[in-house]
Design a protein around this motif. Structure first.
Motif, short mmCIF file in Angstrom:
data_model
loop_
_atom_site.label_atom_id
_atom_site.label_comp_id
_atom_site.label_asym_id
_atom_site.label_seq_id
_atom_site.Cartn_x
_atom_site.Cartn_y
_atom_site.Cartn_z
N ILE A 119 0.85 -1.19 0.00
CA ILE A 119 0.00 0.00 0.00
C ILE A 119 0.89 1.24 0.00
N GLU B 254 -2.43 5.91 1.04
CA GLU B 254 -3.48 4.95 1.37
C GLU B 254 -3.44 4.58 2.85
N TYR B 255 -2.24 4.35 3.39
CA TYR B 255 -2.07 4.03 4.81
C TYR B 255 -2.62 5.17 5.68
N GLN C 261 -6.43 5.11 5.52
CA GLN C 261 -7.00 3.97 6.24
C GLN C 261 -6.99 4.17 7.75
#
Length: 152
Positions: free
Chosen positions: A57, A61-62, A65
């Motif tokens: 990822i 994105e991390y 999330q």
């Protein structure tokens, strides 16, 4: 302040949705010399490479999330070292293969011994001297300390 697990349970109950629990508590993930991955719980000096290689990822994105829009993904110590290296007038471009090789030879040491002084592997020193890679910020600071021409 409510426990994160309780908040997730309450959201699931109130809204009737399945809210995934985080794998690690987000508060203590950033410590002075390490940062813990919220995906797997392992600790590192910095997360960007780990995220792309292990979890496949991106950093963006991390952050999405785990709702970490402005949180650094490097430990405090690593961040300080990077910042100090950026402030140094001696950039990574100035650490050429020839300069590193000359510095090592001027000290009269082997690649293995020089690697120990720089706290890197002998393979890393060999790659520097062949021009395959350039020193990272932490290594550049150590090279500056070893180089009599920098005044350190």
């Amino acid at each position: 302040m409510r426990d994160l697990g309780t908040a997730h349970s309450t959201a699931a109950y109130l809204y009737g949705i399945d809210v995934p629990q985080p794998r690690a508590a987000p508060t203590p993930h950033l410590q002075p010399s390490i940062i813990s991955c919220l995906e797997c719980g392992n600790s590192y000096a910095a997360l960007a490479t780990h995220l792309s290689r292990i979890h496949k990822i991106s950093v963006a994105e991390y952050r999405r999330q785990h709702n970490l829009p402005h949180t650094p993904l490097a430990s405090l110590a690593t961040s300080r070292i990077r910042l100090a290296a950026q402030r140094q007038p001696d950039s990574h471009e100035s650490w050429t293969a020839l300069r590193i090789s000359e510095l090592r030879r001027a000290r009269g040491v082997s690649q293995q011994h020089f690697a120990a002084l720089c706290k890197v592997t002998s393979t890393t020193v060999r790659n520097w001297e062949k021009g395959r890679t350039t020193p990272q910020p932490r290594a550049r600071l150590r090279l500056q300390q070893l180089d009599p021409g920098t005044g350190s």
